[in-house]
Write a protein that holds these residues in place. Structure first.
Motif, PDB file in Angstrom:
ATOM      1  N   THR A  42     -19.401   2.714  -7.725  1.00 48.60           N
ATOM      2  CA  THR A  42     -19.354   1.617  -8.666  1.00 48.60           C
ATOM      3  C   THR A  42     -18.651   0.503  -7.914  1.00 48.60           C
ATOM      4  O   THR A  42     -18.106   0.738  -6.850  1.00 48.60           O
ATOM      5  CB  THR A  42     -18.609   2.054  -9.954  1.00 48.60           C
ATOM      6  OG1 THR A  42     -18.374   0.922 -10.773  1.00 48.60           O
ATOM      7  CG2 THR A  42     -17.280   2.696  -9.648  1.00 48.60           C
ATOM      8  N   ALA A  43     -18.693  -0.718  -8.418  1.00 48.91           N
ATOM      9  CA  ALA A  43     -18.108  -1.826  -7.653  1.00 48.91           C
ATOM     10  C   ALA A  43     -16.646  -1.541  -7.340  1.00 48.91           C
ATOM     11  O   ALA A  43     -15.871  -1.248  -8.224  1.00 48.91           O
ATOM     12  CB  ALA A  43     -18.237  -3.116  -8.448  1.00 48.91           C
ATOM     13  N   GLN A  44     -16.291  -1.606  -6.073  1.00 44.72           N
ATOM     14  CA  GLN A  44     -14.904  -1.386  -5.670  1.00 44.72           C
ATOM     15  C   GLN A  44     -14.299  -2.705  -5.206  1.00 44.72           C
ATOM     16  O   GLN A  44     -14.998  -3.591  -4.741  1.00 44.72           O
ATOM     17  CB  GLN A  44     -14.814  -0.351  -4.536  1.00 44.72           C
ATOM     18  CG  GLN A  44     -15.273   1.039  -4.933  1.00 44.72           C
ATOM     19  CD  GLN A  44     -14.431   1.670  -6.022  1.00 44.72           C
ATOM     20  OE1 GLN A  44     -13.287   1.288  -6.247  1.00 44.72           O
ATOM     21  NE2 GLN A  44     -15.008   2.636  -6.705  1.00 44.72           N
ATOM     22  N   THR A  45     -12.986  -2.796  -5.344  1.00 47.04           N
ATOM     23  CA  THR A  45     -12.271  -4.010  -4.982  1.00 47.04           C
ATOM     24  C   THR A  45     -11.072  -3.595  -4.154  1.00 47.04           C
ATOM     25  O   THR A  45     -10.446  -2.586  -4.463  1.00 47.04           O
ATOM     26  CB  THR A  45     -11.789  -4.711  -6.270  1.00 47.04           C
ATOM     27  OG1 THR A  45     -12.910  -4.852  -7.134  1.00 47.04           O
ATOM     28  CG2 THR A  45     -11.214  -6.075  -5.971  1.00 47.04           C
ATOM     29  N   PRO A  46     -10.736  -4.341  -3.107  1.00 44.91           N
ATOM     30  CA  PRO A  46      -9.585  -3.962  -2.282  1.00 44.91           C
ATOM     31  C   PRO A  46      -8.331  -3.802  -3.136  1.00 44.91           C
ATOM     32  O   PRO A  46      -8.099  -4.593  -4.043  1.00 44.91           O
ATOM     33  CB  PRO A  46      -9.434  -5.149  -1.326  1.00 44.91           C
ATOM     34  CG  PRO A  46     -10.783  -5.775  -1.276  1.00 44.91           C
ATOM     35  CD  PRO A  46     -11.398  -5.553  -2.627  1.00 44.91           C
ATOM     36  N   GLY A  47      -7.558  -2.769  -2.851  1.00 43.72           N
ATOM     37  CA  GLY A  47      -6.288  -2.593  -3.545  1.00 43.72           C
ATOM     38  C   GLY A  47      -6.386  -1.832  -4.837  1.00 43.72           C
ATOM     39  O   GLY A  47      -5.392  -1.604  -5.500  1.00 43.72           O
ATOM     40  N   PHE A  49      -8.865   1.372  -7.090  1.00 40.49           N
ATOM     41  CA  PHE A  49      -9.901   2.384  -6.979  1.00 40.49           C
ATOM     42  C   PHE A  49     -10.325   2.763  -8.379  1.00 40.49           C
ATOM     43  O   PHE A  49      -9.502   3.111  -9.208  1.00 40.49           O
ATOM     44  CB  PHE A  49      -9.341   3.600  -6.244  1.00 40.49           C
ATOM     45  CG  PHE A  49     -10.374   4.667  -5.989  1.00 40.49           C
ATOM     46  CD1 PHE A  49     -11.586   4.356  -5.370  1.00 40.49           C
ATOM     47  CD2 PHE A  49     -10.129   5.974  -6.364  1.00 40.49           C
ATOM     48  CE1 PHE A  49     -12.532   5.346  -5.123  1.00 40.49           C
ATOM     49  CE2 PHE A  49     -11.071   6.970  -6.111  1.00 40.49           C
ATOM     50  CZ  PHE A  49     -12.271   6.652  -5.495  1.00 40.49           C
ATOM     51  N   ARG A  50     -11.615   2.644  -8.662  1.00 47.86           N
ATOM     52  CA  ARG A  50     -12.076   3.009  -9.989  1.00 47.86           C
ATOM     53  C   ARG A  50     -13.202   4.021  -9.891  1.00 47.86           C
ATOM     54  O   ARG A  50     -14.008   3.975  -8.963  1.00 47.86           O
ATOM     55  CB  ARG A  50     -12.507   1.774 -10.758  1.00 47.86           C
ATOM     56  CG  ARG A  50     -13.561   0.937 -10.077  1.00 47.86           C
ATOM     57  CD  ARG A  50     -13.959  -0.218 -10.985  1.00 47.86           C
ATOM     58  NE  ARG A  50     -14.803  -1.158 -10.270  1.00 47.86           N
ATOM     59  CZ  ARG A  50     -14.410  -2.360  -9.859  1.00 47.86           C
ATOM     60  NH1 ARG A  50     -13.176  -2.758 -10.059  1.00 47.86           N
ATOM     61  NH2 ARG A  50     -15.253  -3.157  -9.246  1.00 47.86           N
ATOM     62  N   GLY A  67     -13.462   6.529 -17.613  1.00 49.54           N
ATOM     63  CA  GLY A  67     -13.241   6.727 -16.188  1.00 49.54           C
ATOM     64  C   GLY A  67     -11.774   6.551 -15.862  1.00 49.54           C
ATOM     65  O   GLY A  67     -10.940   6.374 -16.748  1.00 49.54           O
ATOM     66  N   THR A  68     -11.481   6.621 -14.578  1.00 47.69           N
ATOM     67  CA  THR A  68     -10.105   6.446 -14.136  1.00 47.69           C
ATOM     68  C   THR A  68      -9.989   5.135 -13.379  1.00 47.69           C
ATOM     69  O   THR A  68     -10.968   4.624 -12.845  1.00 47.69           O
ATOM     70  CB  THR A  68      -9.661   7.590 -13.199  1.00 47.69           C
ATOM     71  OG1 THR A  68     -10.547   7.636 -12.071  1.00 47.69           O
ATOM     72  CG2 THR A  68      -9.700   8.927 -13.920  1.00 47.69           C
ATOM     73  N   VAL A  69      -8.794   4.610 -13.367  1.00 48.60           N
ATOM     74  CA  VAL A  69      -8.554   3.388 -12.630  1.00 48.60           C
ATOM     75  C   VAL A  69      -7.148   3.438 -12.034  1.00 48.60           C
ATOM     76  O   VAL A  69      -6.220   3.951 -12.650  1.00 48.60           O
ATOM     77  CB  VAL A  69      -8.759   2.141 -13.525  1.00 48.60           C
ATOM     78  CG1 VAL A  69      -7.855   2.189 -14.737  1.00 48.60           C
ATOM     79  CG2 VAL A  69      -8.537   0.856 -12.757  1.00 48.60           C
TER      80      VAL A  69
END
Length: 176
Positions: A42-47, A49-50, A67-69
């Motif tokens: 799924t879309a990930q972003t630096p810093g 984790f989802r 989900g988890t974030v």
């Protein structure tokens, strides 16, 4: 009598009016999604984790997403609401701060074991309240579609500086 009863039960078992029912429930019934089998595709972003556990693609969910974030230390969202969506955040590790209201005049914090409920249309801001620790949460929302309405005419009490809270609902702000 008890003999009779077990015979009846057995007989009832043998004769299926709808033979297709048992296999259908076996594969389309309860699903356990193991913690080490979540979908990070799924879309990930630096810093941060989802990972999605429950969504339409994985299990056919119609009205719910889960989900988890993991949110990096000191991260904050801008001011926004989620339209008609309801959200529930369960804090596994770390410290979350929520600000809400027309002027973000209300504030509450939550720690491990606490649940946070975010009602529809409430203007709010999410903050990782710990400058030194990742905030780990479980996120559940009432629809598979993410809805975020950014509110630009309210100044955040705690302005997001460099680190934005980004998760399956909250996108990083557009670079201008």
């Amino acid at each position: 009598m008890s003999n009779d009863h077990s015979h009846d039960h057995h007989h009832h078992h043998d004769h299926h009016k709808e033979g297709a029912e048992a296999p259908r429930w076996k594969h389309d019934g309860i699903r356990v999604i193991a913690g080490d089998r979540l979908d990070s595709n799924t879309a990930q972003t630096p810093g941060m984790f989802r990972q999605a556990a429950i969504n339409h693609a994985r299990v056919g969910a119609q009205k719910i997403w889960a989900g988890t974030v993991a949110i990096e230390p000191d991260a904050k969202t801008g001011v926004h609401h989620h339209g008609p969506l309801e959200s529930v955040i369960y804090v596994v590790r770390g410290r979350a701060r929520l600000r809400w209201g027309d002027r973000l005049e209300f504030v509450a914090e939550a720690g491990p074991g606490d649940f946070i409920y975010v009602p529809p249309y409430v203007p709010h801001q999410e903050i990782n309240a710990d400058p030194n620790q990742v905030l780990e949460c479980v996120l559940v929302r009432s629809d598979n579609e993410a809805v975020v309405v950014n509110i630009t005419d309210v100044d955040p009490v705690e302005a997001p500086e460099n680190v934005y809270w980004v998760d399956p609902i909250h996108a990083a702000p557009e670079k201008s």
